[in-house]
Each structure stands twice: as C-alpha cells, then as structure tokens.
Design a protein around this motif. Sequence first.
Motif, mmCIF file in Angstrom:
data_model
loop_
_atom_site.group_PDB
_atom_site.id
_atom_site.type_symbol
_atom_site.label_atom_id
_atom_site.label_comp_id
_atom_site.label_asym_id
_atom_site.label_seq_id
_atom_site.Cartn_x
_atom_site.Cartn_y
_atom_site.Cartn_z
ATOM 1 N N PRO A 222 8.546 3.296 8.493
ATOM 2 C CA PRO A 222 8.080 3.881 7.231
ATOM 3 C C PRO A 222 9.047 4.908 6.656
ATOM 4 C CG PRO A 222 6.279 3.741 8.810
ATOM 5 C CD PRO A 222 7.522 3.396 9.561
ATOM 6 N N VAL A 225 12.111 3.035 5.241
ATOM 7 C CA VAL A 225 11.769 2.401 3.966
ATOM 8 C C VAL A 225 11.719 3.451 2.850
ATOM 9 C CG1 VAL A 225 9.991 1.146 2.709
ATOM 10 C CG2 VAL A 225 10.543 0.501 5.060
ATOM 11 N N GLY A 226 11.128 4.607 3.162
ATOM 12 C CA GLY A 226 11.069 5.674 2.171
ATOM 13 C C GLY A 226 12.440 6.134 1.725
ATOM 14 N N LYS A 229 14.168 3.537 -0.520
ATOM 15 C CA LYS A 229 13.654 3.587 -1.890
ATOM 16 C C LYS A 229 14.263 4.760 -2.653
ATOM 17 C CE LYS A 229 9.253 1.354 -0.773
ATOM 18 N NZ LYS A 229 7.785 1.547 -0.647
ATOM 19 N N TYR A 248 16.453 -2.926 5.165
ATOM 20 C CA TYR A 248 14.996 -3.002 5.201
ATOM 21 C C TYR A 248 14.497 -4.163 6.038
ATOM 22 C CZ TYR A 248 10.303 -4.303 3.870
ATOM 23 O OH TYR A 248 8.989 -4.687 3.924
ATOM 24 N N THR A 387 2.781 -11.314 -4.892
ATOM 25 C CA THR A 387 4.225 -11.043 -4.831
ATOM 26 C C THR A 387 4.985 -12.051 -5.671
ATOM 27 O OG1 THR A 387 4.038 -10.173 -2.571
ATOM 28 C CG2 THR A 387 6.240 -10.776 -3.331
ATOM 29 N N ALA A 412 1.255 -4.211 4.421
ATOM 30 C CA ALA A 412 2.646 -4.317 4.866
ATOM 31 C C ALA A 412 2.839 -5.650 5.604
ATOM 32 C CB ALA A 412 2.989 -3.146 5.777
ATOM 33 N N PRO A 413 4.037 -6.217 5.562
ATOM 34 C CA PRO A 413 5.223 -5.692 4.888
ATOM 35 C C PRO A 413 5.336 -6.085 3.413
ATOM 36 C CG PRO A 413 5.839 -7.636 6.111
ATOM 37 C CD PRO A 413 4.366 -7.422 6.376
ATOM 38 N N ARG A 414 4.408 -6.949 2.943
ATOM 39 C CA ARG A 414 4.536 -7.413 1.562
ATOM 40 C C ARG A 414 4.383 -6.278 0.553
ATOM 41 N NH1 ARG A 414 5.957 -11.814 -0.177
ATOM 42 N NH2 ARG A 414 6.160 -13.635 1.180
ATOM 43 N N ASP A 416 5.652 -3.380 0.834
ATOM 44 C CA ASP A 416 6.996 -2.798 0.688
ATOM 45 C C ASP A 416 7.890 -3.709 -0.149
ATOM 46 O OD1 ASP A 416 6.542 -0.475 2.185
ATOM 47 O OD2 ASP A 416 6.933 -1.523 4.063
ATOM 48 N N SER A 419 6.940 -3.209 -3.646
ATOM 49 C CA SER A 419 7.369 -1.910 -4.179
ATOM 50 C C SER A 419 8.872 -1.887 -4.442
ATOM 51 C CB SER A 419 6.971 -0.787 -3.219
ATOM 52 O OG SER A 419 7.697 -0.849 -2.009
ATOM 53 N N LEU A 420 9.643 -2.619 -3.630
ATOM 54 C CA LEU A 420 11.085 -2.715 -3.897
ATOM 55 C C LEU A 420 11.337 -3.466 -5.208
ATOM 56 C CD1 LEU A 420 12.443 -3.463 -0.306
ATOM 57 C CD2 LEU A 420 12.925 -1.430 -1.685
#
Length: 431
Positions: A222, A225-226, A229, A248, A387, A412-414, A416, A419-420
């Motif tokens: 996490p 990933v933060g 971003k 990632y 997605t 998660a993970p979708r 993330d 969000s990307l």
Amino acid sequence: MKSISKVAVAAALTAGVAGIAVSTPAAAAKEKKQEQKGPALKLSKEVQGPASAAQTALGTKDFATAAAQLATAQAAAKTDDDRYIVAALQLQMEATKIQDARAANQPVSEEGLKAPLDALIANPKTPAVDLPKYNYQRGIMAANAKDSASAIQFFQRAQQLGYNDPNLTLQMVKIRMDSGDIAGGSAELEKAIDAQIAAGQKPSEELYRYAIAKTNQKKMGPQTVGWIKRYVVAYPTAKNWRDGIVTYGMTQSSAVTLDKAQKVDLYRLMRATKSLADQYDYENYAQWTYDMGLPYETKTVLTEGKAAGKIPASSASANDLLKVANQAIANEGSLAPSEAKAKSGANGRVAANTGDAYLGSGNYAKAIELYKVALQKGGVDADTVNTRLGIALANSGDKEGAKAAFAQVKTAPRADIASLWTLYLDNPPTA
C-alpha cells in the motif's frame, strides 16, 4: 536519495567562537572598552593565561602550541566559563585543521570534533544561538558513524531548537530507512514533501524514487502504491509512468501480484501513456491478448510496435504471432451474433466477453454498450467489467464517464489499477 555528506565544518562551527576575546590581566582594561561580541566570561586565573596563549597560537595556525596550551587550560578548568572557553577553542582548532586539510585535498578525520561539540552542547554557558548547529553537526557525525539512534536524537534536538536547514528532515528520513524503520521514514518523508509543496517548492524527483524503492524492498504494497501515485502526479513523464506501472505490478518483485488479465489492463495503460518501451513490452502485450482470445488487439499492438520501430521487421516471434492473429480474426468473423446473444442472455457473461472483443478491436462505443449490458444483467465480476468500461470510455474521449466507471471499482488490486487509470486522465504524460 544520496548519502549524507561529510560535515563541512569550518565556517559554520567557528562562527560563534570568533567573537570571544581571551585576555591576560594586563589587557583587561582595554578589553572593557571594546564591544563584547561573544558571551561574557569570567575565567579562572589558571585558565586565562593558557587560553589566551592558545588563542594567539590559533591565529597563526600553530596547532601544536595551541593544543598544549588548551590541555593545560582544560586540566585547570573549574567553572562552566572555564570549560566553555576551552571547548570553544578546541572546536575552533579542530575545525580549522579540517578546513585546511580539505583545501589541500588531504585525508580528513572529524573525530576530533566530537569531544568539544559534546562539551559545548552540555555547557549552560554555550550561547543558545549556537546550540542548533552544534546538535545538527553532531547528528551528521553520528549518522556517518552509522549510529542511527544518536543521529536521530541530535537531529530532533536541532529541530526543537529551531534549526531550519532544508536537508535536516531528509537526513532524518534516510537514517530511519537505512536503520530499517521504513514505515517511520516514509511517514517523515511524506510530511517533508508536503511541507515543501506548501512552501511553493517542487520536491526532487529523487525523493519519490527513493521512497518507492525502499517501501517496495520491504514489500509494503500500500505504501509503495501510494508513492507511485504521488510520483506520476508530480512528474508525469512517459518514462515515469512506465516505471511506476512496472514497479506496481508487472514483475516478480513488484508491489502487488497480478494475474494475466490484470496485467493486460496495465499494458493498456502503458499504451495510453505512450510508455510501451521496447520489443519485449509490445510482443508480451500482444501474446497475452492473443491468449485471452483478443486477436484484434494482438494485431493492433504488433502493428503499432512495428510502426514505432520497437519491433524489428525481422522478429520471427512477432511475425508468427501476427500471422495467427490474422487467421483468428478471419475465423472469428462478425461479432454481431455474439452481441445479439449477449443482449438476450440470462446473465452478463457473454456481454462482458463481447465487450472485451470490441474493446480489443478499438470499437469503444460497442464495448461501452456491452459492458453496461453485462453490469445490468449481473453474474460477472463487476470490478473487472467496470475497469474495462472505464478504459473504453477513456479511450473514447469521455473522461468524466471513465472516472465514474473507475470509481465503481472497489476491491484490490483492481481498485489500484482503476485509480492509476484515473490519475492518468488527470495527469497525462508531459513528454
């Protein structure tokens, strides 16, 4: 992040010492008429003489004489005033020696600074204005000696006393991370970056990469990933987008473990951000879409790779894959029968699969239509369909619709991945 540099001491450490005048009794009357720049000191008779002689010797860089006189003064010291002047002159001597050695490109040892700095930090007669820099320099020395606990203590004390060097917080971050406190270091770095941004400054790109590498080494998914971003928002180049996506979830050492279908959606993001880098990227992306039954996308990716000069015309693997993809397209024929079946089906599975086929072929309007049918009928993985719906909407130019679809991806993970994609819509590559 670069390692903490060796302390450059001369000017910084001796600034508070230069204004101290040590006089013998014969010069006392004259001294009283002069403005006192340093602290007012009342020295013992036994200390005043050797201290004055040491100061005179330092003026001519006669370090042997200065050291001998200071040893005599230190042995005779009785009061805080006595001990202060001895430590201050010792610090001046050691700092000047270091400055001279550096100027002559000679080896430098800073060990001699430790005793006078510690004495000055502990002495109540040390001017308050000097304490922040003394603690800061001791923190650097402790850090260079790999004494992380002491370094943190000195740096924190320097901060409390008002030391405002912009590198102080970053040095504390490095110490925490190098000592294994990755979570603590990451939190400190986040605060430091936020402070820089609030002050109208742009944090160094190196800071983000450092945080990503350190947290990923510790498998702190996490946090990694933060940081990814934050990195692509601050520096949204195609190269950084690719680096972020790969870190990632595209390798064995990535922040998260993804299946092939999830990775294909990341390859699609690479394609959107124009960050597919080489022959491997294009051919692997193409192979995986073929494996998923999406020959139109396989053909498109290979054709783009060849046109971009990333896939050599002589690539046997690409040429063979393109050949079988074209054959599959010919065999597949029209998607119209699948579309009709999808709309009449009891659940949304055929609609989702047909939407995938339309997405791969670049018919985004049909893909959007079929994905919405799939969601309405149910019986599908909503996160996956949302997605893909978001990707189709993004590729069609409907930015707000894409964001709304991506916002429906919850787990998660979708989540993330979605969000990307959302970050990409707001932070497209600048170069």
